[in-house]
Design a protein around this motif. Structure first.
Motif: not given
Length: 438
Positions: A151-153, A183-186, A235-238
């Motif tokens: 999702a972050a990507r 951002m994507p988790i390291d 909110r939209a990202a959930g």
């Protein structure tokens, strides 16, 4: 075939296969992506960059199109070409469409709203609220990280909610926490700690005080609803919610409480047909609930109680000293008179005289109980609460943690280690059963 590498080994991965790696407790390894593309739990590996993985880590490097990896050091590693990744990414695609619909349904931002208006928080503007469930060692944490990373990507900032008090993915074990994932988790450093919302349960076993656990789950969910109401993008990202592996009896009741508290609308069930059936029966009258059964990865490794305890110690040490001992925690002492320590739960709920004839007083699991500072607190990890009054401790989040290194009863001084210098943010401290010995 499993191999233990002790020098430099090259692994060529075909499309949609993965390299499964287990690093021993007495070693570390370095991995470099030589060619192609690959990812760890949804986070892409940078090309031609050596990454160091420390002792005790277990992970898988997956490639969609093929990759060549170079590994230095000693670890058990093998290549697997049967993975559930396609089904996982299909779930991600469905969640993406729901996020897009939620964003489209949200009203345009017009700056600060007049006091007489409240943000539009209709169901249509709410993105997916996903909860990942399953027994211990079914891959819940891994799937959670994948969904957040993918999702972050795509440019979203989903909220990660961690209800697994025994593991502590966001901060130390014994806590319930939430954090936006920008951002994507390291794959090495884990989840960034810039904006976590943390509540201190104080134990690594939910059965220690289930009423307190429920109260904290409900408060964390309430606070996130408040934040979502003021932030249409969040909110939209959930959210994606990770849960404990206790799924039977009282554990199932706690799981249902979490689903209902967060208004989850997608339940992803890993690794157990019985749990899937129980949840399907429970929510069969709820047409808005999607319950999806997913296969757990063959790379999931069973972890012993000894391993779990060791990892809890590692997570606690990381909080004070950093992942690579790159932090310098601050040693300090404070007078007994300058702090107040409390526990959640204990003490009689009511005197016998106030009870019906023949009734016995019972312990109140949510009562705030003062603690006399003594040697019993030595090596305890205490939470520094944001509460303004003791009666607010149960529903208040925490600023951080200190580690008690010495109790001088004669001088009435408590010595502790904190992650940073300066006075404590508050003098209200909460104790649980968490102990840590360096």
């Amino acid at each position: 075939m499993t191999s233990t590498t002790s020098t430099t080994v090259t692994h060529k991965l075909q499309k949609e296969s993965e390299l499964r790696v287990e690093v021993g407790w007495d070693s570390s390894i370095r991995i470099q992506l030589i060619d192609g593309t690959a990812e760890i739990f949804g986070t892409e590996l940078p090309p031609q960059c050596k990454l160091t993985f420390t002792a005790g880590l277990k992970f898988a490097i997956f490639t969609w199109d093929g990759a060549t990896l170079e590994m230095e050091g000693s670890a058990e590693a093998y290549v697997a070409d049967e993975t559930p990744m396609v089904s996982y990414v299909n779930v991600h695609a469905i969640l993406e469409r729901r996020r897009a619909r939620a964003r489209a349904a949200a009203p345009p931002s017009s700056g600060t709203l007049p006091s007489s208006r409240v943000p539009d928080v209709t169901a249509q503007s709410q993105g997916p609220r996903v909860i990942v469930v399953g027994p211990s060692d079914s891959g819940k944490s891994s799937l959670t990280r994948m969904l957040l990373g993918w999702a972050a990507r795509q440019g979203w900032k989903p909220t990660f909610v961690d209800l697994d008090i025994g593991q502590g993915s966001i901060t130390i074990p014994g806590t319930l926490a939430a954090s936006p994932i920008e951002m994507p988790i390291d794959p090495i450093e884990g989840i960034p700690l810039e904006l976590p919302l943390v509540y201190f349960y104080g134990h690594t076993n939910p059965s220690a005080n289930t009423d307190s656990y429920k109260a904290l789950v409900k408060e964390l969910a309430r606070m996130l609803d408040v934040q979502f109401a003021a932030n249409p993008d969040a909110r939209a990202a959930g959210m994606v919610i990770n849960t404990m592996g206790w799924v039977e009896g009282v554990g199932f009741e706690l799981l249902l409480h979490g689903i209902e508290s967060f208004n989850a609308d997608v339940i992803l069930v890993l690794g157990q047909e019985k749990l899937y059936s129980m949840l399907r029966d429970k929510f069969k009258s709820n047409p808005g609930m999607d319950i999806v059964k997913l296969h757990k990865s063959g790379g999931v490794v069973a972890r012993s109680s000894k391993f779990r305890q060791r990892m809890r110690n590692v997570k606690t040490r990381e909080y004070f000293y950093g992942l690579s001992n790159d932090l310098a925690p601050h040693a300090a002492s404070i007078s007994f008179n300058d702090v107040q320590v409390f526990r959640i739960g204990g003490g009689p709920q009511a005197p016998r005289s106030a009870l019906p004839i023949g009734a016995e007083p019972t312990a109140d699991p949510t009562r705030i109980v003062p603690v006399t500072i003594s040697h019993d607190l030595l090596h305890s990890v205490l939470a520094v609460s944001y509460a303004s009054e003791p009666d607010q401790l149960l529903i208040s989040n925490v600023a951080g943690f200190i580690y008690v290194t010495e109790i001088d009863v004669a001088r009435k001084r408590l010595s502790y280690v904190a992650p940073c210098p300066g006075p404590l943010p508050n003098n209200l401290l909460v104790a649980g059963s968490l102990l840590w010995v360096e």
